[in-house]
Design a protein around this motif. Structure first.
Motif, PDB file in Angstrom:
ATOM      1  N   UNK A  30       0.835  -1.204   0.000  1.00  0.00           N
ATOM      2  CA  UNK A  30       0.000   0.000   0.000  1.00  0.00           C
ATOM      3  C   UNK A  30       0.870   1.255   0.000  1.00  0.00           C
ATOM      4  N   UNK A  31       1.958   1.251   0.793  1.00  0.00           N
ATOM      5  CA  UNK A  31       2.862   2.404   0.850  1.00  0.00           C
ATOM      6  C   UNK A  31       3.530   2.623  -0.503  1.00  0.00           C
ATOM      7  N   UNK A  32       4.011   1.544  -1.128  1.00  0.00           N
ATOM      8  CA  UNK A  32       4.662   1.675  -2.439  1.00  0.00           C
ATOM      9  C   UNK A  32       3.670   2.203  -3.464  1.00  0.00           C
ATOM     10  N   UNK A  33       2.436   1.717  -3.405  1.00  0.00           N
ATOM     11  CA  UNK A  33       1.428   2.182  -4.348  1.00  0.00           C
ATOM     12  C   UNK A  33       1.066   3.637  -4.142  1.00  0.00           C
ATOM     13  N   UNK A 239     -12.218   1.895  -2.592  1.00  0.00           N
ATOM     14  CA  UNK A 239     -11.867   2.238  -1.218  1.00  0.00           C
ATOM     15  C   UNK A 239     -10.434   2.723  -1.072  1.00  0.00           C
ATOM     16  N   UNK A 240      -9.772   3.096  -2.183  1.00  0.00           N
ATOM     17  CA  UNK A 240      -8.402   3.592  -2.098  1.00  0.00           C
ATOM     18  C   UNK A 240      -8.437   5.072  -1.735  1.00  0.00           C
ATOM     19  N   UNK A 297      10.969  -4.812  -5.249  1.00  0.00           N
ATOM     20  CA  UNK A 297      10.242  -5.950  -5.815  1.00  0.00           C
ATOM     21  C   UNK A 297       8.769  -5.610  -6.036  1.00  0.00           C
ATOM     22  N   UNK A 298       8.144  -4.950  -5.073  1.00  0.00           N
ATOM     23  CA  UNK A 298       6.731  -4.579  -5.197  1.00  0.00           C
ATOM     24  C   UNK A 298       6.527  -3.591  -6.332  1.00  0.00           C
ATOM     25  N   UNK A 305      -2.008   1.148  -8.695  1.00  0.00           N
ATOM     26  CA  UNK A 305      -3.389   1.034  -8.228  1.00  0.00           C
ATOM     27  C   UNK A 305      -3.656  -0.333  -7.601  1.00  0.00           C
ATOM     28  N   UNK A 306      -2.939  -1.373  -8.049  1.00  0.00           N
ATOM     29  CA  UNK A 306      -3.089  -2.700  -7.447  1.00  0.00           C
ATOM     30  C   UNK A 306      -2.417  -2.743  -6.072  1.00  0.00           C
ATOM     31  N   UNK A 307      -1.228  -2.100  -5.977  1.00  0.00           N
ATOM     32  CA  UNK A 307      -0.522  -2.065  -4.703  1.00  0.00           C
ATOM     33  C   UNK A 307      -1.295  -1.282  -3.653  1.00  0.00           C
ATOM     34  N   UNK A 308      -1.934  -0.167  -4.073  1.00  0.00           N
ATOM     35  CA  UNK A 308      -2.638   0.706  -3.130  1.00  0.00           C
ATOM     36  C   UNK A 308      -3.972   0.143  -2.686  1.00  0.00           C
ATOM     37  N   UNK A 309      -4.443  -0.904  -3.326  1.00  0.00           N
ATOM     38  CA  UNK A 309      -5.739  -1.490  -2.985  1.00  0.00           C
ATOM     39  C   UNK A 309      -5.584  -2.394  -1.765  1.00  0.00           C
ATOM     40  N   UNK A 310      -6.066  -1.926  -0.619  1.00  0.00           N
ATOM     41  CA  UNK A 310      -5.917  -2.687   0.629  1.00  0.00           C
ATOM     42  C   UNK A 310      -6.886  -3.865   0.728  1.00  0.00           C
TER      43      UNK A 310
END
Length: 787
Positions: A30-33, A239-240, A297-298, A305-310
């Motif tokens: 989420x942080x990387x996103x 919900x991001x 790696x992330x 948008x995929x990384x930020x999706x919790x």
């Protein structure tokens, strides 16, 4: 058989298993996103600017003493004192107790794939499906099961599962790093690409569309026309949120904590001085390196948008066999961290209660009471579980993470501050086998308290207000624990020592700028307060004061104890009157030996004492004979001398000071005027009027009057010309009669005297002033210049 002692490995594994925990699995992507690869690396660096100094500080403090029950609380309270220590200890306990809820909430995330599979596979009633989707459905039973295990199995359970957890984490990380995705094969790593940046780019594109008045389906990106669809990022999850850098930092920061987890093993290590620093620092730096590689790696494996999706466990999508390995690693990490927190938090609360901090003895007894030979904190565990259940019911993982960050910052800042202060206290009892650097600890403390406000100013203000309220309440309910901690006394002592040495070595220009450095001596402190009061007035703003009480008698155990008691009484007097004087006592068999000791007493401010203040009773001449008999001894060291004659009237209303100058006492005139001016600097004499009387022969009257006006003007003294009264000396008039008539209502009269006259006349020199109030007789050893 002796108990098995551990090496460095348990310290390292305990810390690293806590560092690489729930946040790593659930919110690091989420942080990387949200802030991009560059932003995440900045978060890692800023976070470790706090944790590395704290790791060094905790290693230093822990290698100075065995960490007993309460862990970090024991360190803080034994360094800062119980009032300050318990205030921070309660904040520490709150962070540990809330961490239990946080890790249990994170543990429930590991069951999301299983819950989704059940819902998609089996037909369920709507209420059952809704119940399964609530995290509390798994969280509360998990908390109760964990509590049962702790209460029934005790602390040994944590050691048994430690290596299993570390092995599971290693497998999960290995599967993550060897995993690959289609996104990684088709896209290069972009340091600044983030979900927030994509949202901003879309907003900019829409603004360009409006400004250029282009067709509805056209926007301009980097100067080239493109369709609106091309300008849009991939469809974001609903919900991001769009969060600031430091809000993301606050959510992520608990990922870097946990390096102090191994400190509690201090008493079980073969060589704590080696194992704690090595294990703690290795885990802290090792965790930082792993997080750097994870961020890379992330960023390379999934779009922002995929990384930020919790709502999705993105690490599972990236890892090899991630659908089962990553949830297993998450479950192992979170249950281990929850286990550690639920072991430590009750022990912290139990230690606070054992120190009798809570106001009711019954509460302290109930909380501190344990079970079994190891005194397991049964009741404290029940309180912790109830508190954890409350936060689990709230169900807001990110908000709980922010709250925990605040409590951790307070604790870590305190540990760094302890280390910093101990570098300057130079306490011989502080002998850690590992030493940090003072500037590293200072940087860590400032970083902690500064980041609190950057993360969330409202939470920071609430945390500081809570700490303040706790401190006031604990101080009020524990009056016997009010004394300042030894660490602060040590720092102040070292600062004072260095300052005095500096002042002693510095070049002194006594003749250019004079300020009172007064030492007062009396054996009648509790019957005649005049000398004590005069000293505190002279020392309030411009000068320094030392008050010595003489205990008559030979030095013995009894007289030494009596002197110590009297000293405490005088210190309390000084505190109640807000006096800025130094107090001490001496034991002496005679007034002569007492004076000999007093005039050799060192100055307290790095400067020599320059005025000796003595006192006697005008009504009974009590003490006057001793002063006169020892006057030659006093003058042998060229002291300025003030002899205070005390009357029953005392200092009256403290509104008027009369200074009398004659030709015979002219050398003391400047000192007398300065003393009157210095006294008016005290609030009790605020607004007091200084009136100057001068008596000269008729032939010199005009000349001396002008000289006085010039002296007052060049010295910028607050004496009006109207308050200077120059009188003609009459040979047939007794000066004492004139003084009595002019100064009968003055609150203090200051007169000069000469040694030769005192030797010739003796005690009679001080008689004849019965009709006026207190009189200060001044004798200057040399001319004091008014500048």
């Amino acid at each position: 058989m002796s108990k098995q002692k551990f090496g460095t490995a348990p310290v390292f594994f305990t810390a690293i298993s806590t560092i690489l925990g729930a946040i790593m699995f659930l919110r690091f992507g989420f942080a990387v996103g949200m802030v991009g690869l560059a932003g995440t690396m900045a978060i890692i660096l800023i976070g470790h600017a706090v944790t590395i100094p704290t790791a060094m500080a905790i290693a230093e403090i822990a290698t100075n003493q065995k960490v007993e029950g309460g862990g970090e609380y024991y360190i803080i309270s034994r360094s800062f004192g119980l009032v300050i220590g318990s205030t921070i200890g309660i904040a520490l306990y709150m962070s540990q107790a809330i961490s239990v809820a946080f890790y249990i909430m994170a543990f429930t995330e590991a069951f999301k794939p299983l819950v989704d599979w059940i819902i998609n596979t089996y037909p369920l009633l709507p209420w059952a499906e809704s119940l399964l989707q609530h995290p509390q459905t798994i969280g509360i039973p998990a908390l109760l099961l964990l509590t049962w295990l702790i209460l029934s199995k005790g602390a040994d359970l944590g050691v048994k599962v430690l290596y299993t957890v570390v092995f599971t984490l290693a497998i999960a990380l290995l599967a993550f790093f060897i995993g690959s995705t289609e996104y990684a094969e088709n896209n290069a790593v972009d340091f600044f690409n983030s979900y927030s940046a994509d949202v901003e780019a879309t907003a900019t594109a829409i603004e360009n569309l409006v400004e250029e008045n282009a067709p509805p389906d056209t926007v301009y990106l980097d100067g080239e026309a493109a369709t609106m669809e091309a300008a849009k990022p991939a469809e974001p999850a609903p919900d991001i949120p769009n969060l600031s850098f430091f809000t993301v930092f606050a959510i992520i920061f608990p990922a870097f904590t946990g390096m102090t987890a191994g400190v509690g093993l201090s008493g079980d290590l073969r060589d704590p001085g080696k194992s704690i620093p090595m294990g703690t620092l290795a885990a802290t730096i090792g965790g930082m390196v792993i997080y750097f590689f994870m961020a890379w790696k992330l960023s390379a494996s999934a779009p922002p948008e995929a990384l930020a999706d919790t709502s999705r466990l993105v690490m599972a999508d990236i890892a090899w066999q991630g659908w089962w390995i990553i949830p297993l690693g998450l479950a192992a990490a979170t249950i281990s961290s929850a286990l550690g927190s639920i072991l430590v938090a009750p022990r912290t609360l139990q230690a606070i209660a054992a120190d009798q901090i809570f106001p009711a003895p019954a509460i302290n007894y109930w909380i501190s009471r344990g079970k079994g030979e190891s005194n397991e904190p049964y009741n404290a565990s029940l309180i912790t579980v109830v508190l954890a259940a409350f936060f689990i019911m709230l169900g807001a993982l990110d908000s709980v993470a922010e709250i925990i960050s605040m409590f951790f910052m307070v604790t870590y800042g305190s540990l760094c501050l302890i280390s910093f202060l101990n570098h300057f206290a130079a306490d011989p009892s502080y002998r850690p086998t590992f030493r940090s650097k003072w500037y590293v600890s200072l940087f860590g403390a400032l970083a902690c308290f500064g980041l609190m406000f950057f993360m969330n100013s409202s939470y920071a203000a609430m945390a500081i207000a809570l700490i303040g309220i706790l401190y006031v309440y604990i101080s009020y309910s524990n009056p016997d624990k009010r004394s300042m901690a030894l660490i602060f006394q040590g720092v102040i002592f070292q600062f004072s020592r260095r300052l005095q040495i500096f002042l002693q070595k510095a070049d002194k220009e006594q003749n250019k700028s004079w300020r009172p450095s007064v030492i007062a001596a009396s054996d009648a402190t509790f019957t005649r307060l005049g000398a004590f009061d005069l000293l505190r007035w002279l020392s309030q703003k411009y000068g320094f004061g030392t008050y010595i009480h003489n205990v008559n008698g030979y030095l013995s155990h009894e007289t030494s104890e009596e002197a110590a008691e009297i000293k405490e009484r005088i210190i309390r007097m000084a505190e109640k009157t807000d006096s800025r004087i130094y107090v001490d006592t001496i034991v002496s068999p005679s007034y002569t030996s007492a004076i000999a000791q007093v005039i050799q007493f060192p100055g307290i401010a790095g400067t020599e004492n320059n005025l000796l203040l003595l006192e006697y009773s005008k009504n009974h001449d009590e003490g006057l004979k001793d002063i006169i008999d020892n006057f030659k001894l006093i003058k042998s060291v060229d002291f300025n001398i003030g002899i205070l004659g005390l009357s029953e009237r005392g200092f009256g209303l403290k509104k008027s000071i009369h200074v009398w100058i004659t030709r015979a006492h002219y050398e003391s005139a400047n000192l007398m005027i300065l003393l009157a001016y210095v006294m008016t600097g005290h609030p009790e004499w605020e607004g007091a009027e200084i009136k100057l009387f001068a008596v000269f022969e008729e032939s010199k009257l005009a000349k001396e009057e002008q000289a006085l006006y010039d002296l007052i003007k060049t010295g910028q003294l607050p004496i009006s010309r109207n308050n200077i009264d120059v009188l003609c000396r009459q040979d047939d008039t007794d000066s004492r009669e004139v003084i009595g008539r002019k100064s009968g209502e003055a609150d203090l009269v200051i007169l000069g005297f000469r040694d030769e006259a005192l030797k010739r006349i003796g005690a009679g020199y001080f008689s004849g002033y019965e009709d006026i109030g207190n009189v200060l007789f001044v004798n200057a050893a040399g001319e004091v210049e008014i500048r």
